[in-house]
Enzyme design. Structure first.
Site, short mmCIF file in Angstrom:
data_model
loop_
_atom_site.label_atom_id
_atom_site.label_comp_id
_atom_site.label_asym_id
_atom_site.label_seq_id
_atom_site.Cartn_x
_atom_site.Cartn_y
_atom_site.Cartn_z
N ASP A 102 0.79 -1.23 0.00
CA ASP A 102 0.00 0.00 0.00
C ASP A 102 0.82 1.28 0.00
OD1 ASP A 102 0.96 -0.49 2.55
OD2 ASP A 102 -0.80 0.34 3.55
N GLU A 103 2.12 1.21 -0.25
CA GLU A 103 2.89 2.45 -0.32
C GLU A 103 4.09 2.29 -1.24
OE1 GLU A 103 5.15 3.76 3.12
OE2 GLU A 103 4.86 1.81 4.07
#
Length: 399
Positions: A102-103
């Protein structure tokens, strides 16, 4: 001057659950496993005021927020959403360094001529994620990775912040020393004893004094306090292996119970190999027993492959040899990527290349189905019976 964007999805797993189940929206949601032995995988922003955080033991989290709604993790759904998020990143730059599902860091230095200023690129990315995936994301923009990461943290939730070159030192100065990369609780305690409570305190000190007091780490901390971070954004193409692993909610005993999980992991690895247009011939199996002892076994195939069934057969043989009858809490399958060979010049009368195997056509069809309908649209019977999925982590097996 480089332009780095750090994009971080907000409470990613919990946000996916709230998106897919409207009844959870606005509610305190904990994504987690077994109530006694599990940990919090994700906590929605609605439950965080009660002190619930990721990686916290589930038993403690439930006591802190008894009114929270606990949902089991659906890693296949998070992997699907992650792939869509990263496909949006790829519209703006090939220089993408994933940190997790997610990043990621994005180097958009060469993209500004096409898409506008870095802050505008970040806005476009976040808008497209919101419109296409209905998920919130935060972004930080800065000349270096360290500051971009801090900026995205300061922008949360669902915001963005730009720190220009002339703003770097003043912005960092107000933050606690714990924000410096590499500063854990022990180092923070040492810095505090030395009178250094903020990043500004570190920046104001003579670098020689810091080196004398903290060794080589002293210069590192001083450079960070000045916004000096020469590290480049490293695309994931440099990865040497592709893997997938699962920690089971309850310990499993016996090859029959473990077989479908290893099968699912092999299929996930194969799909990632094909997506990366890579193959491998060294297959490794990782087994963690209930007492946390870990063993690995590996085998070398006769030829590089990206076929899931081939990888599964190899991993299963390793499992049958490695299994000791003890309860197992984790298995993982990984493949070492084959070295890229220089193309050889063909002879004038060289024989034509053999046609691709039937498995290649089947895999291509399965990949198209997964891309259109999700990774659970089609799978094998043994995996379906266990509720497993064909792709439940990020493309290179980080967790």
């Amino acid at each position: 001057m480089r332009a780095i964007i750090h994009v971080d999805m907000d409470a990613f797993y919990a946000s996916v659950e709230q998106r897919d189940n409207p009844s959870l929206r606005g509610k305190p949601v904990i994504v987690g496993g077994h109530a006694q032995r599990g940990v919090v995988v994700a906590a929605s922003y609605e439950v965080r005021p009660f002190g619930v955080r990721s990686a916290m033991p589930m038993a403690r989290a439930v006591k802190m927020a008894p009114q929270a709604i606990v949902v089991p993790p659906r890693f296949s759904a998070y992997a699907d959403a992650s792939e869509q998020v990263f496909s949006i990143f790829e519209r703006y730059t090939p220089l993408i360094e994933p940190l997790s599902l997610d990043e990621a860091f994005l180097d958009v230095t060469a993209s500004v001529r096409l898409f506008g200023e870095p802050a505008e690129i970040a806005r476009r990315i976040r808008k497209e994620i919101a419109l296409e995936l209905n998920l919130p994301a935060s972004a930080g923009i800065a000349p270096v990775k360290f500051v971009a990461k801090i900026a995205s943290d300061l922008a949360k939730p669902n915001g963005q912040r730009e720190v220009r070159a002339e703003e770097v030192v003043p912005t960092l100065a107000k933050l606690p020393v714990s924000r410096l990369w590499g500063v854990g609780p022990k180092t923070e305690e040492e810095l505090t004893r030395a009178g250094l409570k903020t990043i500004g305190d570190v920046a104001a000190r003579d670098v020689g004094w810091l080196e004398q007091r903290f060794g080589s780490q002293g210069r590192h901390l001083w450079e960070l306090s000045q916004g000096i971070d020469p590290r480049e954004v490293v695309p994931d193409r440099a990865a040497k292996s592709v893997g997938a692993e699962d920690t089971f909610e309850e310990d499993l005993r016996g090859v029959d119970l473990l077989r479908p999980h290893v099968h699912a992991q092999a299929l996930r690895v194969a799909r990632r190999l094909r997506k990366a247009e890579a193959k491998g011939r060294v297959v490794q199996l990782k087994v963690k027993f209930a007492d946390f002892t870990t063993i690995t076994r590996r085998t070398t195939l006769s030829a590089p492959t990206d076929d899931g069934q081939t990888l599964y057969r190899a991993a299963l043989e390793l499992l049958e040899r490695a299994h000791e009858g003890k309860p197992i809490r984790l298995t993982g399958v990984s493949v070492q990527l084959a070295e890229q060979q220089e193309p050889q010049q063909l002879g004038l009368f060289a024989a034509p290349a053999p046609p691709p195997p039937r498995s290649a056509k089947l895999n291509a069809a399965l990949d198209r189905i997964a891309e259109r309908f999700g990774t659970k649209a089609i799978t094998t019977a043994d995996i379906a019976e266990t509720g497993g999925a064909a792709d439940d982590e990020d493309p290179w097996g980080r967790h």
